[in-house]
Design a protein around this motif. Structure first.
Motif, PDB file in Angstrom:
ATOM      1  N   THR A 118       0.798  -1.236   0.000  1.00 29.26           N
ATOM      2  CA  THR A 118       0.000   0.000   0.000  1.00 29.26           C
ATOM      3  C   THR A 118       0.826   1.280   0.000  1.00 29.26           C
ATOM      4  N   VAL A 119       2.068   1.233   0.410  1.00 29.20           N
ATOM      5  CA  VAL A 119       2.819   2.463   0.665  1.00 29.20           C
ATOM      6  C   VAL A 119       2.972   3.339  -0.585  1.00 29.20           C
ATOM      7  N   GLU A 120       3.354   2.765  -1.689  1.00 24.94           N
ATOM      8  CA  GLU A 120       3.535   3.572  -2.906  1.00 24.94           C
ATOM      9  C   GLU A 120       2.208   4.176  -3.371  1.00 24.94           C
ATOM     10  N   ALA A 121       1.149   3.373  -3.349  1.00 26.31           N
ATOM     11  CA  ALA A 121      -0.167   3.887  -3.759  1.00 26.31           C
ATOM     12  C   ALA A 121      -0.653   4.956  -2.781  1.00 26.31           C
ATOM     13  N   LEU A 122      -0.427   4.732  -1.511  1.00 30.46           N
ATOM     14  CA  LEU A 122      -0.831   5.712  -0.499  1.00 30.46           C
ATOM     15  C   LEU A 122      -0.116   7.045  -0.714  1.00 30.46           C
ATOM     16  N   TYR A 123       1.155   6.977  -1.031  1.00 30.61           N
ATOM     17  CA  TYR A 123       1.948   8.182  -1.281  1.00 30.61           C
ATOM     18  C   TYR A 123       1.339   9.009  -2.419  1.00 30.61           C
ATOM     19  N   ARG A 124       0.819   8.318  -3.431  1.00 25.08           N
ATOM     20  CA  ARG A 124       0.246   9.014  -4.585  1.00 25.08           C
ATOM     21  C   ARG A 124      -1.108   9.660  -4.287  1.00 25.08           C
ATOM     22  N   VAL A 125      -1.873   9.103  -3.339  1.00 25.76           N
ATOM     23  CA  VAL A 125      -3.234   9.616  -3.116  1.00 25.76           C
ATOM     24  C   VAL A 125      -3.433  10.285  -1.750  1.00 25.76           C
ATOM     25  N   ALA A 126      -2.436  10.287  -0.910  1.00 32.99           N
ATOM     26  CA  ALA A 126      -2.594  10.792   0.464  1.00 32.99           C
ATOM     27  C   ALA A 126      -3.046  12.243   0.522  1.00 32.99           C
ATOM     28  N   HIS A 127      -2.659  13.033  -0.432  1.00 30.03           N
ATOM     29  CA  HIS A 127      -2.999  14.455  -0.425  1.00 30.03           C
ATOM     30  C   HIS A 127      -4.272  14.770  -1.213  1.00 30.03           C
ATOM     31  N   ARG A 128      -4.941  13.727  -1.701  1.00 25.23           N
ATOM     32  CA  ARG A 128      -6.120  13.928  -2.545  1.00 25.23           C
ATOM     33  C   ARG A 128      -7.349  13.333  -1.874  1.00 25.23           C
ATOM     34  N   GLU A 129      -8.178  14.185  -1.341  1.00 24.48           N
ATOM     35  CA  GLU A 129      -9.354  13.696  -0.622  1.00 24.48           C
ATOM     36  C   GLU A 129     -10.357  13.012  -1.551  1.00 24.48           C
ATOM     37  N   ASP A 130     -10.281  13.269  -2.857  1.00 21.46           N
ATOM     38  CA  ASP A 130     -11.203  12.643  -3.797  1.00 21.46           C
ATOM     39  C   ASP A 130     -10.782  11.230  -4.177  1.00 21.46           C
ATOM     40  N   GLN A 131      -9.620  10.797  -3.707  1.00 21.47           N
ATOM     41  CA  GLN A 131      -9.112   9.465  -4.046  1.00 21.47           C
ATOM     42  C   GLN A 131      -9.248   8.521  -2.843  1.00 21.47           C
ATOM     43  N   PRO A 132      -9.739   7.308  -3.073  1.00 23.34           N
ATOM     44  CA  PRO A 132      -9.822   6.356  -1.962  1.00 23.34           C
ATOM     45  C   PRO A 132      -8.413   5.875  -1.569  1.00 23.34           C
ATOM     46  N   LEU A 133      -8.284   5.526  -0.325  1.00 31.03           N
ATOM     47  CA  LEU A 133      -7.002   4.992   0.150  1.00 31.03           C
ATOM     48  C   LEU A 133      -6.885   3.534  -0.280  1.00 31.03           C
ATOM     49  N   PRO A 134      -5.660   3.078  -0.529  1.00 32.69           N
ATOM     50  CA  PRO A 134      -5.486   1.701  -1.022  1.00 32.69           C
ATOM     51  C   PRO A 134      -5.872   0.659   0.025  1.00 32.69           C
ATOM     52  N   ILE A 135      -6.200  -0.507  -0.455  1.00 29.52           N
ATOM     53  CA  ILE A 135      -6.541  -1.634   0.408  1.00 29.52           C
ATOM     54  C   ILE A 135      -5.363  -2.599   0.395  1.00 29.52           C
ATOM     55  N   SER A 136      -4.966  -3.028   1.571  1.00 33.96           N
ATOM     56  CA  SER A 136      -3.840  -3.949   1.677  1.00 33.96           C
ATOM     57  C   SER A 136      -4.237  -5.343   1.207  1.00 33.96           C
ATOM     58  N   GLU A 137      -3.499  -5.828   0.240  1.00 36.04           N
ATOM     59  CA  GLU A 137      -3.689  -7.190  -0.258  1.00 36.04           C
ATOM     60  C   GLU A 137      -2.318  -7.841  -0.379  1.00 36.04           C
ATOM     61  N   PRO A 138      -1.769  -8.281   0.741  1.00 36.21           N
ATOM     62  CA  PRO A 138      -0.424  -8.877   0.721  1.00 36.21           C
ATOM     63  C   PRO A 138      -0.378 -10.145  -0.124  1.00 36.21           C
ATOM     64  N   THR A 139       0.704 -10.286  -0.871  1.00 36.62           N
ATOM     65  CA  THR A 139       0.869 -11.470  -1.713  1.00 36.62           C
ATOM     66  C   THR A 139       2.254 -12.105  -1.568  1.00 36.62           C
TER      67      THR A 139
END
Length: 182
Positions: A118-139
């Motif tokens: 999630t960290v990279e995706a979170l970094y991209r959307v953390a400042h954008r309230e219109d974007q949902p936060l990523p869901i952790s799906e460990p593989t």
């Protein structure tokens, strides 16, 4: 202070992990260990013993994975490298001191990875309230047939800490959304 700055500069990390404070945190843990080693030693010894007891129960000795390898204060690296054909130390940051310590064990590999995915995706959307936060799906390692032993060390309780702090600083998502993400 200068040594910590040098270590900060020499620690490889992505912009996301650096921005979220992972490098600063691992350097801080190392500094706290230097100050508190005597007080931590019993806990670290107990942790190493539990890991070795678990590893001894492995039916095969092909591959061991340590999630949250970090600084190795509580990881019995030498013993694990003697027990298994391959030992993989997984962490989001591998500071210089850890890279230096593992060089003498040819069957020990460091894998820089975010086990939450999630960290990279979170970094991209953390400042954008219109974007949902990523869901952790460990593989990571879920389908590895050679994996004979896995230990998670100082990890589960720490997974949400840095991302949650980063999200709060960005002030784009409500406390409820951040809590649900964490």
């Amino acid at each position: 202070m200068i040594a910590q700055l040098v270590e900060y500069c020499l620690t490889p990390s992505s912009p996301a992990t650096r921005a979220m404070g992972y490098v600063t945190e691992v350097i801080g843990i190392r500094a706290r260990y230097a100050r508190c080693a005597t007080y931590w030693e019993e806990h670290l010894r107990n942790t190493r013993e539990v890991i070795l007891q678990g590893a001894a129960r492995a039916k095969h000795r092909r591959k061991a994975v340590i999630l949250g390898g970090g600084l190795f204060h509580d990881i019995p690296i030498r013993e694990l490298s003697e027990m298994f054909e391959k030992v993989i130390l997984v962490d989001i940051i591998h500071p210089f001191v850890s890279r230096w310590k593992t060089r003498r064990y040819p069957n020990v590999q460091r894998l820089t990875a975010d086990i939450t995915n999630t960290v990279e995706a979170l970094y991209r959307v953390a400042h954008r309230e219109d974007q949902p936060l990523p869901i952790s799906e460990p593989t990571l390692f879920l389908d590895d047939p050679e994996l004979d032993f896995t230990a998670s060390v100082n990890l589960l309780s720490q997974l949400p800490c840095m991302p949650e702090s980063y999200l709060k600083k960005q002030q784009a998502h409500s406390p409820e959304v951040i809590r649900a993400f964490s």
